[in-house]
Scaffold this active site. Sequence first.
Site, short mmCIF file in Angstrom:
data_model
loop_
_atom_site.label_atom_id
_atom_site.label_comp_id
_atom_site.label_asym_id
_atom_site.label_seq_id
_atom_site.Cartn_x
_atom_site.Cartn_y
_atom_site.Cartn_z
N CYS A 1 0.82 -1.22 0.00
CA CYS A 1 0.00 0.00 0.00
C CYS A 1 0.85 1.27 0.00
O CYS A 1 0.57 2.22 -0.75
CB CYS A 1 -0.95 0.00 1.19
SG CYS A 1 -0.15 -0.32 2.78
N HIS B 1 -3.29 6.40 4.47
CA HIS B 1 -1.89 6.66 4.80
C HIS B 1 -1.46 8.03 4.27
O HIS B 1 -1.99 8.53 3.27
CB HIS B 1 -0.98 5.61 4.15
CG HIS B 1 -1.14 4.23 4.69
ND1 HIS B 1 -1.85 3.94 5.84
CD2 HIS B 1 -0.65 3.03 4.24
CE1 HIS B 1 -1.80 2.64 6.06
NE2 HIS B 1 -1.09 2.07 5.11
#
Length: 390
Positions: free
Chosen positions: A185, A298
């Site tokens: 990710c 994130h």
Amino acid sequence: MNAAMNFTAATTTTKPHSPFLTGGVSLLRTSPTLLPLHRSPPSSIRMSLRDDGPSLAVVGVTGAVGQEFLSVLSDRDFPYRSIKLLASKRSAGKEMTFEGRNYVVEELTADSFDDVDIALFSAGGSISKQFGPLAVEKGTIVVDNSSAFRMVDDVPLVIPEVNPDAMAHIKLGNGKGALIANPNCSTIICLMAATPLHRRAKVTRMVVSTYQAASGAGAAAMEELELQTREVLEGKPPTCNIFSQQYAFNLFSHNAPILSNGYNEEEMKLVKETRKIWNDITVRVTATCIRVPVMRAHAESVNLQFETPLDEDTAREILENAPGVVVIDDRPSNQFPTPLEVSNKDDVAVGRIRRDVSQDGDSGLEIFVCGDQIRKGAALNAVQIAEMLL
């Protein structure tokens, strides 16, 4: 209209803006014991179910990313003639509703991939290593979200906006199975912004600091962060089952194992995966990965050093025209990307675009990037890979 307002218009999803929500259901409560995601009435059945579509299987369907697979498939009207929902023996037999139809979760076995064209895997590396090759033997194209095959030489590691040519040799419908790996990710979110600049001026060195949300550790970590927040505010000792230390109102080095060189596995994924995706073993990459008490999405601070000069205005223009990227860079208002803004969104947001004053001339830039770890950092990227096979 400022850049932050433009982000709402630019995104391709219509999901709620709360970082706690996915598909209209609290992601903090998407345990395998519940019926997750789409509870649409029959009148809202989409046209995704088509005789000319591929047969699908979703492996690990009861997990956070597995459920997001279903959400993305529905949002993008991915065509399929049939779909299997696969999970562990513990979850087998549970009922789920997807696009107005009821399904029973099946136990994942070696026979699960008979007549399956594309399988989306998100059940952990050990499951992928065991069942991925079995699926390929049956002629299934496996898009794997784990780290199991990412650094295997003959397995493409793909971000569709970045290196689609890596999987150009894989074709649907010829009866040949194949493995395609979904990058980590943090790598996906970083390279969505860094690659358009790399194409223009060639990145020679990249320094990344990540601020990673609970979603990266799964639904259980998100539940623990919510629980700890309540406990700490009530003056109680925090429950620490997923992480060994307090997460709420704290931050700490990413919980991935530490390697002999002092880096953790998450940091080295950024190093190795960037080199493979860019097909450039000479690019220098270093990373520091931090777990922060954010529920979903994130953030990353990225410092880039270039082979040829690239000024910040040109970089901003490049990023504004990059697919899957939206620029939020309003200096007068001090408005830049935040995890909250990108939660449940497809696009990666980039801002704080500025010349690196520690380098001479226009040889370096600083940027700040935010992306939804479950969406573009996992499920969306995998479904986009599947779309390229159609």
